[in-house]
Every structure is written in structure tokens, then in C-alpha cells.
Design a protein around this motif. Structure first.
Motif, PDB file in Angstrom:
ATOM      1  N   GLU A  18      64.578  12.625 -11.034  1.00  0.00           N
ATOM      2  CA  GLU A  18      63.965  11.709 -10.076  1.00  0.00           C
ATOM      3  C   GLU A  18      62.629  11.239 -10.656  1.00  0.00           C
ATOM      4  O   GLU A  18      61.869  12.057 -11.186  1.00  0.00           O
ATOM      5  CB  GLU A  18      63.721  12.403  -8.741  1.00  0.00           C
ATOM      6  N   VAL A  19      62.358   9.958 -10.542  1.00  0.00           N
ATOM      7  CA  VAL A  19      61.086   9.406 -11.030  1.00  0.00           C
ATOM      8  C   VAL A  19      60.275   8.916  -9.841  1.00  0.00           C
ATOM      9  O   VAL A  19      60.738   8.068  -9.069  1.00  0.00           O
ATOM     10  CB  VAL A  19      61.325   8.264 -12.036  1.00  0.00           C
ATOM     11  N   ARG A  20      59.079   9.499  -9.692  1.00  0.00           N
ATOM     12  CA  ARG A  20      58.173   9.099  -8.615  1.00  0.00           C
ATOM     13  C   ARG A  20      56.759   8.995  -9.163  1.00  0.00           C
ATOM     14  O   ARG A  20      56.289   9.909  -9.856  1.00  0.00           O
ATOM     15  CB  ARG A  20      58.191  10.125  -7.466  1.00  0.00           C
ATOM     16  N   ASP A  21      56.093   7.895  -8.860  1.00  0.00           N
ATOM     17  CA  ASP A  21      54.692   7.725  -9.252  1.00  0.00           C
ATOM     18  C   ASP A  21      54.488   8.002 -10.745  1.00  0.00           C
ATOM     19  O   ASP A  21      53.543   8.681 -11.145  1.00  0.00           O
ATOM     20  CB  ASP A  21      53.783   8.638  -8.417  1.00  0.00           C
ATOM     21  N   HIS A  22      55.390   7.470 -11.553  1.00  0.00           N
ATOM     22  CA  HIS A  22      55.307   7.553 -13.019  1.00  0.00           C
ATOM     23  C   HIS A  22      55.540   8.959 -13.561  1.00  0.00           C
ATOM     24  O   HIS A  22      55.262   9.224 -14.731  1.00  0.00           O
ATOM     25  CB  HIS A  22      53.963   7.015 -13.519  1.00  0.00           C
ATOM     26  N   ILE A  23      56.041   9.870 -12.733  1.00  0.00           N
ATOM     27  CA  ILE A  23      56.353  11.233 -13.165  1.00  0.00           C
ATOM     28  C   ILE A  23      57.853  11.455 -13.011  1.00  0.00           C
ATOM     29  O   ILE A  23      58.416  11.215 -11.943  1.00  0.00           O
ATOM     30  CB  ILE A  23      55.575  12.275 -12.352  1.00  0.00           C
ATOM     31  N   GLY A  54      61.935   6.261 -24.313  1.00  0.00           N
ATOM     32  CA  GLY A  54      61.666   4.831 -24.365  1.00  0.00           C
ATOM     33  C   GLY A  54      61.326   4.184 -23.035  1.00  0.00           C
ATOM     34  O   GLY A  54      61.225   2.959 -22.964  1.00  0.00           O
ATOM     35  N   ARG A  55      61.114   4.976 -21.999  1.00  0.00           N
ATOM     36  CA  ARG A  55      60.785   4.416 -20.684  1.00  0.00           C
ATOM     37  C   ARG A  55      59.273   4.296 -20.545  1.00  0.00           C
ATOM     38  O   ARG A  55      58.559   5.296 -20.455  1.00  0.00           O
ATOM     39  CB  ARG A  55      61.364   5.292 -19.571  1.00  0.00           C
ATOM     40  N   ASP A  56      58.793   3.074 -20.508  1.00  0.00           N
ATOM     41  CA  ASP A  56      57.354   2.847 -20.426  1.00  0.00           C
ATOM     42  C   ASP A  56      56.775   3.196 -19.061  1.00  0.00           C
ATOM     43  O   ASP A  56      55.553   3.336 -18.925  1.00  0.00           O
ATOM     44  CB  ASP A  56      57.046   1.373 -20.737  1.00  0.00           C
ATOM     45  N   ASP A  57      57.637   3.335 -18.042  1.00  0.00           N
ATOM     46  CA  ASP A  57      57.142   3.614 -16.689  1.00  0.00           C
ATOM     47  C   ASP A  57      56.868   5.095 -16.472  1.00  0.00           C
ATOM     48  O   ASP A  57      56.308   5.477 -15.444  1.00  0.00           O
ATOM     49  CB  ASP A  57      58.143   3.117 -15.642  1.00  0.00           C
ATOM     50  N   ILE A  58      57.236   5.944 -17.420  1.00  0.00           N
ATOM     51  CA  ILE A  58      57.063   7.388 -17.264  1.00  0.00           C
ATOM     52  C   ILE A  58      55.857   7.848 -18.070  1.00  0.00           C
ATOM     53  O   ILE A  58      55.705   7.506 -19.240  1.00  0.00           O
ATOM     54  CB  ILE A  58      58.325   8.133 -17.719  1.00  0.00           C
ATOM     55  N   VAL A 108      64.776  18.115 -27.421  1.00  0.00           N
ATOM     56  CA  VAL A 108      64.704  16.817 -26.763  1.00  0.00           C
ATOM     57  C   VAL A 108      63.388  16.653 -26.012  1.00  0.00           C
ATOM     58  O   VAL A 108      62.820  15.562 -25.932  1.00  0.00           O
ATOM     59  CB  VAL A 108      65.913  16.598 -25.816  1.00  0.00           C
ATOM     60  N   TRP A 109      62.840  17.765 -25.485  1.00  0.00           N
ATOM     61  CA  TRP A 109      61.584  17.705 -24.741  1.00  0.00           C
ATOM     62  C   TRP A 109      60.389  17.644 -25.694  1.00  0.00           C
ATOM     63  O   TRP A 109      59.396  16.981 -25.402  1.00  0.00           O
ATOM     64  CB  TRP A 109      61.477  18.900 -23.797  1.00  0.00           C
ATOM     65  N   ARG A 110      60.483  18.317 -26.832  1.00  0.00           N
ATOM     66  CA  ARG A 110      59.425  18.226 -27.840  1.00  0.00           C
ATOM     67  C   ARG A 110      59.314  16.808 -28.372  1.00  0.00           C
ATOM     68  O   ARG A 110      58.221  16.329 -28.686  1.00  0.00           O
ATOM     69  CB  ARG A 110      59.720  19.185 -29.011  1.00  0.00           C
ATOM     70  N   ASP A 111      60.459  16.145 -28.493  1.00  0.00           N
ATOM     71  CA  ASP A 111      60.487  14.811 -29.080  1.00  0.00           C
ATOM     72  C   ASP A 111      60.211  13.704 -28.078  1.00  0.00           C
ATOM     73  O   ASP A 111      60.041  12.539 -28.476  1.00  0.00           O
ATOM     74  CB  ASP A 111      61.857  14.565 -29.725  1.00  0.00           C
ATOM     75  N   LEU A 112      60.183  14.020 -26.789  1.00  0.00           N
ATOM     76  CA  LEU A 112      59.900  13.000 -25.775  1.00  0.00           C
ATOM     77  C   LEU A 112      58.491  12.447 -25.973  1.00  0.00           C
ATOM     78  O   LEU A 112      57.581  13.178 -26.356  1.00  0.00           O
ATOM     79  CB  LEU A 112      60.048  13.610 -24.382  1.00  0.00           C
ATOM     80  N   GLU A 113      58.296  11.187 -25.689  1.00  0.00           N
ATOM     81  CA  GLU A 113      57.013  10.536 -25.984  1.00  0.00           C
ATOM     82  C   GLU A 113      55.870  10.982 -25.087  1.00  0.00           C
ATOM     83  O   GLU A 113      54.705  10.802 -25.444  1.00  0.00           O
ATOM     84  CB  GLU A 113      57.167   9.001 -25.853  1.00  0.00           C
ATOM     85  N   VAL A 114      56.193  11.554 -23.918  1.00  0.00           N
ATOM     86  CA  VAL A 114      55.155  11.905 -22.945  1.00  0.00           C
ATOM     87  C   VAL A 114      55.103  13.417 -22.758  1.00  0.00           C
ATOM     88  O   VAL A 114      56.058  14.127 -23.083  1.00  0.00           O
ATOM     89  CB  VAL A 114      55.415  11.208 -21.592  1.00  0.00           C
ATOM     90  N   PRO A 115      53.993  13.945 -22.216  1.00  0.00           N
ATOM     91  CA  PRO A 115      53.879  15.388 -22.006  1.00  0.00           C
ATOM     92  C   PRO A 115      54.907  15.911 -21.004  1.00  0.00           C
ATOM     93  O   PRO A 115      55.246  15.244 -20.021  1.00  0.00           O
ATOM     94  CB  PRO A 115      52.457  15.555 -21.464  1.00  0.00           C
ATOM     95  N   VAL A 116      55.373  17.128 -21.274  1.00  0.00           N
ATOM     96  CA  VAL A 116      56.330  17.814 -20.412  1.00  0.00           C
ATOM     97  C   VAL A 116      55.696  19.117 -19.933  1.00  0.00           C
ATOM     98  O   VAL A 116      55.193  19.897 -20.749  1.00  0.00           O
ATOM     99  CB  VAL A 116      57.644  18.117 -21.155  1.00  0.00           C
ATOM    100  N   ILE A 213      47.637  13.869 -15.637  1.00  0.00           N
ATOM    101  CA  ILE A 213      48.016  13.160 -16.864  1.00  0.00           C
ATOM    102  C   ILE A 213      48.438  11.733 -16.565  1.00  0.00           C
ATOM    103  O   ILE A 213      48.080  10.794 -17.293  1.00  0.00           O
ATOM    104  CB  ILE A 213      49.148  13.920 -17.580  1.00  0.00           C
ATOM    105  N   ALA A 214      49.189  11.552 -15.474  1.00  0.00           N
ATOM    106  CA  ALA A 214      49.660  10.213 -15.116  1.00  0.00           C
ATOM    107  C   ALA A 214      48.518   9.274 -14.789  1.00  0.00           C
ATOM    108  O   ALA A 214      48.676   8.049 -14.861  1.00  0.00           O
ATOM    109  CB  ALA A 214      50.631  10.296 -13.938  1.00  0.00           C
TER     110      ALA A 214
END
Length: 273
Positions: A18-23, A54-58, A108-116, A213-214
């Protein structure tokens, strides 16, 4: 219903995104099985992570789990199937870039562009601990138990942990946990570097951190994650210094940085939408 469509249904039932408020809130939903990793769960975790690429909204991801455990490790019922398969054919093919499917559960989480940020409760054993290692930050309930569990089954860790652990914990700690398979509590994990924070409500704290972070410059946060990954990769000082300058040059005067300056001057929260 075909066998393939049935497997796809199992995959879809394992993880919720689920994506809410850019998270992005990624939740393991096999709580009745302590979120143990069977083939469908592995596919679902990897698919969830790859769906966010690749999702710029996250701007951040919270990785959590339903039920009393974050993840109890590999589903024991799967061992019987594995024993009947050719182990070389199962684990050696690189199906996801440098990794196989099970390694991609972590990577996959290490390679994601945003912090996890991972929220841990109950247990994070074996595959579950390696999944948690894919996160940038780990927040654990005080009662959480963690273990490198593979030695219990006569195996070695093979789901990405050996990529991450050497940068987090001392060699003797890694050897002790790997050779013995003995669980440790959250306080010990914090002391040894496997856990970032301990919280009575790890999910709420993970969500709070993700919210902070967001609220920062999305481009600066992504640049920072790239820099940290490069620095941890063993790159030379010259390569890291050049990358610092390259990332900074791309940020200075950009729309996000100018908005941060304007917001700071006006005493308001920045708006990046």
C-alpha cells in the motif's frame, strides 16, 4: 484453475503493498505461519520489492509483518520438496541479476532507490533475518529474537546475508552466530549492530522514521543511498570522493534543493509534489 494460476494466487496472498503519503507499506500477510518463507512467499516478497523500483512517488518503504513474528525463516514443509530437487539446478542459476530468487528476497530491498525501514517482532530467524538485512534500518520490539539459523539444518546462510553482515557486525560475532545458530535477544542484537533501534511499538517507530525521510528532499535521499552503497562496496577513496562531488553538483540549485531553502527560510515544511 490451473496449477500456475493457483500458485499466482498464493503469491498474491502472501504480501500486501500500500502506498500512502509517499511511503510504501509492504506487509507480509502469512501471519498464521509466522510468515515463513515458502516458494510463493519468496516470489511475493521479490515481486513486492520490484514493483516499487523506478517509482518517483515513493520516498521510503516500511517493511513489516502481520502476526506474532516478523519471519520464522524457511517453511519447514518446503524442505521435503527441496530434498528431491537437483540442488545445483535450484540454487546456482542467476535468475535476478547477480542473485538467485532466494538471495533476491534480501537484495531487492538493498537495491531499491529509497530507504527501507523494517519493523521486527517475535522472531527473525534464518531467511527472516536475511530479509531484515535488506532494509537500511531495523527497529525491533524488545522481545524479538534473531538468529542465523541455517546451521541447525546443516546449511550455510545463502540468502544475501553474507553480503550485508560483514559491513554491520564484527567477524567473531558473525562466526559465532553462524556456527552455533543460537538466537540472541534484541538488546544483544542492538549491541552487535544487527538492530538499529529498539521500540515498544516497532511498526509505529518505523512509520515515524519513514515519515521524517519522506519530508526530506527526495533527490537528496536517493543520492545519499547511492553514496552509502558505493562507500560500502569497497570502492576506492578517489571513486567515493568523485561520487560525492557528482551527487552534490546534481543537487545544488535543483528544484528540490531550492524548495528546501525556501521552506527553511519561511519556517514551513517543504512541498515536493
Amino acid at each position: 484453475m490451473t496449477e500456475q494460476s493457483g500458485f499466482e494466487a498464493e503469491v498474491a496472498a502472501r504480501v500486501r503493498v500500500e502506498v500512502r503519503d509517499h511511503i510504501a507499506h509492504v506487509t507480509l500477510t502469512r501471519g498464521d505461519k509466522m510468515n515463513a518463507v515458502d516458494p510463493a512467499m519468496a516470489e511475493a516478497i521479490v515481486a513486492a520489492g520490484e514493483s516499487l523500483r523506478g517509482r518517483d512517488d515513493i520516498r521510503a518503504v516500511v517493511l513489516a509483518a502481520e502476526g506474532r513474528a516478523f519471519c520464522a525463516g524457511l517453511d519447514v514443509a518446503s524442505f521435503g520438496k527441496f530434498a528431491k530437487e537437483d540442488p545445483v539446478a535450484r540454487v546456482m542459476p542467476r535468475t535476478h541479476g547477480e542473485a538467485n530468487l532466494m538471495q533476491q528476497v534480501c537484495m531487492v530491498w538493498r537495491d531499491l532507490e529509497v530507504p527501507v525501514i523494517a519493523a521486527l517482532q517475535g522472531v527473525a530467524f534464518g531467511a527472516g533475518l536475511q530479509l531484515a538485512m535488506g532494509a537500511d534500518i531495523r527497529v525491533a520490539d524488545p522481545g524479538t529474537k534473531l538468529a542465523i539459523m541455517e546451521a541447525k539444518w546443516g546449511l550455510v546462510p545463502d540468502m544475501g546475508g553474507m553480503v550485508v553482515w560483514p559491513g554491520l557486525i564484527r567477524s567473531d560475532v558473525l562466526r559465532l552466530m553462524t556456527y552455533t545458530a543460537e538466537p540472541i535477544d534484541a538488546a544483544q542484537a542492538l549491541s552487535w549492530g544487527l538492530v538499529t533501534l529498539i521500540s515498544d511499538d516497532p511498526l509505529a517507530e518505523a512509520q515515524r522514521i519513514a515519515g521524517v525521510i519522506a519530508g526530506k528532499s527526495p533527490s537528496a535521499t536517493r543520492g545519499a543511498k547511492r553514496l552509502i552503497a558505493l562507500a560500502e562496496s569497497g570502492a576506492s577513496s578517489a571513486e567515493v570522493l568523485l561520487a560525492e562531488s557528482r551527487e552534490q553538483a546534481a543537487l545544488i540549485g535543483g528544484a528540490h534543493q531550492m524548495e528546501v531553502i525556501a521552506a527553511n527560510m519561511a519556517g514551513r515544511a517543504p512541498q515536493f509534489d
